[in-house]
Design an enzyme around this catalytic site. Structure first.
Site: not given
Ligand code: GRF
Length: 186
Positions: A82, A98, A100, A170
């Site tokens: 959002k 954030n 990404h 990530e």
């Molecule tokens: C991740 O790929 C993040 O980069 C993107 O949304 C996904 C989130 O995954 N913005 P989660 O909810 O942390 O499993």
């Protein structure tokens, strides 16, 4: 002890990665709240299982009040879909990051979220992709880059393979960056 507020919209695997890092003392902080974009998402179950207060708000005013009540030192957007009100960004300048799922500035901005990003990377036959942690500003996906992790895109990768490979990165990068930020603030 620093306070972190996490925002999520989906499966919450990044939230879980942050929780794991806190449990393992790789992050010295406490998650004082999860802001979820809607009810029924898995991130809420993860928060509840870990006794983290959950907020699902309807208005910008309620969102800001919820975040303030958590006294955050750092706000982490982990797959939050959002729009963030500019008023909230202004209240916590430089304190909102954030993650990404691409190597920004490539594949960022309007329309580039979730699988759209990975599909575009595969279609463009990119040799590498990855993830980016950046400071949130009012310009979508354009804030200063804090850190990136790179992976090779194998020739036979589907968008789903790429998404899974990037997500693993990530989970490593985000906790590392959070602890780095916390350290520099001490
Ligand atoms: C991740 O790929 C993040 O980069 C993107 O949304 C996904 C989130 O995954 N913005 P989660 O909810 O942390 O499993």
């Amino acid at each position: 002890m620093k306070n972190i507020v996490v925002f999520a919209s989906g499966s919450g695997s990044n939230l879980q990665a942050i929780i794991n890092a806190i449990i393992e003392n790789r992050i010295q902080a406490k998650i004082t709240g999860l802001v979820a974009s809607k009810i029924g998402i898995k991130a809420i179950d993860i928060a509840k299982a870990n006794h983290i207060p959950v907020f699902v708000t309807q208005t910008d005013e309620d969102l800001i009040e919820a975040v303030d009540s958590c006294s955050p030192d750092l706000i982490v957007l982990a797959g939050y879909l959002k729009k963030i009100p500019a008023a909230l960004i202004d209240l916590y300048p430089g304190k909102m990051i954030n993650i990404h799922p691409s190597l920004l500035p490539k594949y960022g901005g309007k329309g580039f979220y979730g699988m759209n990003v990975h599909r575009a990377v595969i279609e463009a036959k990119e040799k590498e992709s990855g993830c980016t942690v950046h400071i949130v500003t009012t310009e979508y996906d354009k804030g200063p880059i804090v850190a990136q992790a790179r992976i090779s895109v194998k020739p036979d990768f589907t968008p789903e393979d790429l998404a899974a490979a990037v997500l693993l990165e990530e989970h490593k990068l985000l906790p590392k960056v959070i602890q780095q930020i916390i350290n520099t603030e001490n």
